[in-house]
Enzyme design. Structure first.
Site, PDB file in Angstrom:
ATOM      1  N   THR A   7     -85.418  39.273 -65.636  1.00 54.37           N
ATOM      2  CA  THR A   7     -84.233  38.810 -64.918  1.00 54.37           C
ATOM      3  C   THR A   7     -83.267  38.194 -65.941  1.00 54.37           C
ATOM      4  O   THR A   7     -83.694  37.681 -66.980  1.00 54.37           O
ATOM      5  CB  THR A   7     -84.563  37.767 -63.831  1.00 54.37           C
ATOM      6  OG1 THR A   7     -84.991  36.555 -64.449  1.00 54.37           O
ATOM      7  CG2 THR A   7     -85.613  38.286 -62.865  1.00 54.37           C
ATOM      8  N   ALA A   9     -81.252  39.852 -67.790  1.00 49.93           N
ATOM      9  CA  ALA A   9     -81.235  40.683 -69.008  1.00 49.93           C
ATOM     10  C   ALA A   9     -79.811  40.852 -69.538  1.00 49.93           C
ATOM     11  O   ALA A   9     -79.611  41.270 -70.679  1.00 49.93           O
ATOM     12  CB  ALA A   9     -81.869  42.043 -68.728  1.00 49.93           C
ATOM     13  N   SER A  10     -78.824  40.524 -68.718  1.00 49.34           N
ATOM     14  CA  SER A  10     -77.431  40.563 -69.176  1.00 49.34           C
ATOM     15  C   SER A  10     -77.041  39.267 -69.885  1.00 49.34           C
ATOM     16  O   SER A  10     -75.934  39.161 -70.417  1.00 49.34           O
ATOM     17  CB  SER A  10     -76.503  40.777 -67.970  1.00 49.34           C
ATOM     18  OG  SER A  10     -76.813  39.832 -66.949  1.00 49.34           O
ATOM     19  N   GLY A  11     -77.923  38.284 -69.904  1.00 49.61           N
ATOM     20  CA  GLY A  11     -77.654  37.035 -70.626  1.00 49.61           C
ATOM     21  C   GLY A  11     -78.137  37.144 -72.065  1.00 49.61           C
ATOM     22  O   GLY A  11     -78.787  38.121 -72.440  1.00 49.61           O
ATOM     23  N   ILE A  13     -80.341  35.237 -73.910  1.00 56.15           N
ATOM     24  CA  ILE A  13     -81.789  35.142 -74.133  1.00 56.15           C
ATOM     25  C   ILE A  13     -82.490  36.334 -73.465  1.00 56.15           C
ATOM     26  O   ILE A  13     -83.375  36.964 -74.054  1.00 56.15           O
ATOM     27  CB  ILE A  13     -82.337  33.788 -73.611  1.00 56.15           C
ATOM     28  CG1 ILE A  13     -81.788  32.640 -74.479  1.00 56.15           C
ATOM     29  CG2 ILE A  13     -83.868  33.773 -73.615  1.00 56.15           C
ATOM     30  CD1 ILE A  13     -82.144  31.232 -73.995  1.00 56.15           C
ATOM     31  N   GLY A  14     -82.063  36.677 -72.251  1.00 61.97           N
ATOM     32  CA  GLY A  14     -82.672  37.811 -71.537  1.00 61.97           C
ATOM     33  C   GLY A  14     -82.521  39.117 -72.303  1.00 61.97           C
ATOM     34  O   GLY A  14     -83.462  39.917 -72.385  1.00 61.97           O
ATOM     35  N   TYR A 149     -80.329  20.199 -62.807  1.00 56.09           N
ATOM     36  CA  TYR A 149     -80.857  21.280 -63.651  1.00 56.09           C
ATOM     37  C   TYR A 149     -82.218  20.882 -64.216  1.00 56.09           C
ATOM     38  O   TYR A 149     -83.176  21.667 -64.184  1.00 56.09           O
ATOM     39  CB  TYR A 149     -79.842  21.566 -64.761  1.00 56.09           C
ATOM     40  CG  TYR A 149     -80.273  22.593 -65.776  1.00 56.09           C
ATOM     41  CD1 TYR A 149     -80.217  23.960 -65.482  1.00 56.09           C
ATOM     42  CD2 TYR A 149     -80.713  22.212 -67.047  1.00 56.09           C
ATOM     43  CE1 TYR A 149     -80.595  24.912 -66.432  1.00 56.09           C
ATOM     44  CE2 TYR A 149     -81.093  23.149 -67.991  1.00 56.09           C
ATOM     45  CZ  TYR A 149     -81.038  24.502 -67.683  1.00 56.09           C
ATOM     46  OH  TYR A 149     -81.412  25.443 -68.622  1.00 56.09           O
TER      47      TYR A 149
HETATM   48  N1  LIG Z   1     -78.941  28.393 -73.840  1.00 51.30           N
HETATM   49  C1  LIG Z   1     -79.663  27.281 -73.839  1.00 51.30           C
HETATM   50  O1  LIG Z   1     -79.405  26.320 -74.587  1.00 51.30           O
HETATM   51  C2  LIG Z   1     -80.835  27.158 -72.905  1.00 51.30           C
HETATM   52  C3  LIG Z   1     -81.669  26.059 -73.069  1.00 51.30           C
HETATM   53  C4  LIG Z   1     -82.759  25.911 -72.234  1.00 51.30           C
HETATM   54  C5  LIG Z   1     -83.001  26.850 -71.252  1.00 51.30           C
HETATM   55  N2  LIG Z   1     -82.158  27.902 -71.107  1.00 51.30           N
HETATM   56  C6  LIG Z   1     -82.471  28.844 -70.025  1.00 51.30           C
HETATM   57  O2  LIG Z   1     -82.568  30.146 -70.544  1.00 51.30           O
HETATM   58  C7  LIG Z   1     -82.217  31.096 -69.517  1.00 51.30           C
HETATM   59  C8  LIG Z   1     -81.178  32.059 -70.082  1.00 51.30           C
HETATM   60  O3  LIG Z   1     -80.009  31.344 -70.462  1.00 51.30           O
HETATM   61  P1  LIG Z   1     -78.945  31.920 -71.506  1.00 51.30           P
HETATM   62  O4  LIG Z   1     -78.671  30.832 -72.458  1.00 51.30           O
HETATM   63  O5  LIG Z   1     -79.349  33.270 -71.996  1.00 51.30           O
HETATM   64  O6  LIG Z   1     -77.674  32.024 -70.566  1.00 51.30           O
HETATM   65  P2  LIG Z   1     -76.558  33.166 -70.367  1.00 51.30           P
HETATM   66  O7  LIG Z   1     -76.343  33.957 -71.598  1.00 51.30           O
HETATM   67  O8  LIG Z   1     -75.418  32.450 -69.740  1.00 51.30           O
HETATM   68  O9  LIG Z   1     -77.251  34.132 -69.259  1.00 51.30           O
HETATM   69  C9  LIG Z   1     -77.386  33.724 -67.932  1.00 51.30           C
HETATM   70  C10 LIG Z   1     -78.012  34.860 -67.136  1.00 51.30           C
HETATM   71  O10 LIG Z   1     -78.218  34.407 -65.783  1.00 51.30           O
HETATM   72  C11 LIG Z   1     -77.669  35.392 -64.897  1.00 51.30           C
HETATM   73  N3  LIG Z   1     -77.163  34.786 -63.672  1.00 51.30           N
HETATM   74  C12 LIG Z   1     -76.268  33.768 -63.559  1.00 51.30           C
HETATM   75  N4  LIG Z   1     -75.969  33.558 -62.262  1.00 51.30           N
HETATM   76  C13 LIG Z   1     -76.698  34.465 -61.543  1.00 51.30           C
HETATM   77  C14 LIG Z   1     -76.842  34.771 -60.157  1.00 51.30           C
HETATM   78  N5  LIG Z   1     -76.155  34.122 -59.196  1.00 51.30           N
HETATM   79  N6  LIG Z   1     -77.693  35.755 -59.794  1.00 51.30           N
HETATM   80  C15 LIG Z   1     -78.405  36.437 -60.729  1.00 51.30           C
HETATM   81  N7  LIG Z   1     -78.299  36.206 -62.061  1.00 51.30           N
HETATM   82  C16 LIG Z   1     -77.469  35.236 -62.458  1.00 51.30           C
HETATM   83  C17 LIG Z   1     -76.514  36.011 -65.676  1.00 51.30           C
HETATM   84  O11 LIG Z   1     -76.208  37.285 -65.113  1.00 51.30           O
HETATM   85  P3  LIG Z   1     -74.726  37.972 -65.228  1.00 51.30           P
HETATM   86  O12 LIG Z   1     -74.180  37.549 -66.579  1.00 51.30           O
HETATM   87  O13 LIG Z   1     -74.974  39.417 -65.097  1.00 51.30           O
HETATM   88  O14 LIG Z   1     -73.922  37.417 -64.096  1.00 51.30           O
HETATM   89  C18 LIG Z   1     -77.121  36.115 -67.071  1.00 51.30           C
HETATM   90  O15 LIG Z   1     -77.929  37.262 -67.156  1.00 51.30           O
HETATM   91  C19 LIG Z   1     -81.713  30.268 -68.331  1.00 51.30           C
HETATM   92  O16 LIG Z   1     -82.760  30.078 -67.405  1.00 51.30           O
HETATM   93  C20 LIG Z   1     -81.384  28.929 -68.967  1.00 51.30           C
HETATM   94  O17 LIG Z   1     -81.478  27.887 -68.035  1.00 51.30           O
HETATM   95  C21 LIG Z   1     -81.081  28.077 -71.912  1.00 51.30           C
END
Ligand SMILES: NC(=O)c1ccc[n+]([C@@H]2O[C@H](COP(=O)([O-])OP(=O)(O)OC[C@H]3O[C@@H](n4cnc5c(N)ncnc54)[C@H](OP(=O)(O)O)[C@@H]3O)[C@@H](O)[C@H]2O)c1
Length: 241
Positions: A7, A9-11, A13-14, A149
């Protein structure tokens, strides 16, 4: 052929997790919500690099329960899920609305649990299933201004501990990876001063890169990781530990 659902995967980390799993021979269901273009590019990259594996895009708004059964029906066979979607809400708890609370709970906790309920039988068939949550260091340590969060990320870790015990006899392991501050879209709003203040707190003196998180998720899906379950692995450059 072993297949996993990623899930978010467009982000950032994903997408990194998807690349790492594809490199290890996995076929993938690539979930996204709004960023269709990023998934289109990722799909064509993976299809041309790994032509013998299969890659399918799956769109679902993870704030809408109605989509869960359609998602489950479109998945034929599955050995693993990595939950790597998410968002945060910044601000004082006093200013948070009931709607924001429901949205964060649903996206990070309820929807993953509904998806797991719908797919558990399929995952159990391999007798070597894997579920990984990308949680957060805030789920362990807590953060002011991101109290909701932190709460839902902590709930993911509690779920991992409890559910891992329930499905151990089915050969399914359940773990969490807890990233610190990673250089992704999620942190793109930080200005230079905010970034500098953050880096001063991190013992390794920098933000992490997505591949420094995906590495651990990929390890957890390996066959040799089968004795590791119910754990949360913190990957934060020493921050908040
Ligand atoms: N970056 C950090 O510092 C950090 C730290 C700790 C934990 N995390 C966790 O790591 C995970 C990935 O984060 P990231 O940094 O890779 O963030 P990111 O690049 O902003 O990616 C967020 C992802 O969540 C999806 N998403 C957002 N709203 C959604 C919705 N309503 N329904 C379905 N999908 C949704 C987005 O999909 P679309 O783009 O297609 O809309 C995207 O694939 C998250 O759980 C985040 O909490 C991140």
């Amino acid at each position: 052929m072993k297949a996993a659902l990623v899930t978010g995967a467009s982000g950032d980390i994903g997408a990194s997790i998807a690349r790492g799993l594809a490199r290890s021979g996995w076929s993938l269901y690539l979930h996204y919500h709004s960023n269709q273009e990023k998934i289109r590019l990722l799909l064509s990259e993976l299809q041309s690099a790994y032509p013998e594996q299969e890659f399918y895009p799956l769109r679902l708004d993870l704030s809408d329960e109605a989509g869960v059964s359609a998602l489950a029906e479109s998945i034929f066979s599955l050995q693993a899920i990595v939950f790597a979607h998410g968002k945060t809400e910044y601000g004082l708890l006093q200013d948070m609305t009931s709607r924001q609370m429901d949205d964060l709970w649903k996206m990070h906790v309820k929807m993953p649990i509904l998806i797991i309920q719908a797919l558990q039988d399929k995952i159990a068939r391999s007798r070597n299933g894997r579920i990984v949550f990308i949680s957060s260091i805030y789920g362990e340590a807590g953060s002011g201004l991101e109290v909701l969060y932190s709460t839902v990320k902590g709930a993911q870790i509690a779920f991992v501990k409890a559910y891992s015990k329930e499905v151990a006899s089915l050969g399914i392991t359940v773990n969490a990876v807890c990233p610190g501050a990673i250089d992704t879209q999620m942190n793109a709003h930080l200005d230079n001063d905010e970034k500098e203040a953050l880096l001063e707190e991190i013992p390794l003196g920098r933000m992490g890169e997505p591949d420094e998180i995906s590495f651990w998720a990929v390890q957890l899906l390996k066959e040799n990781s089968r004795y590791m379950t119910g754990q949360s692995i913190c990957v934060s450059g020493g921050w908040l530990r």
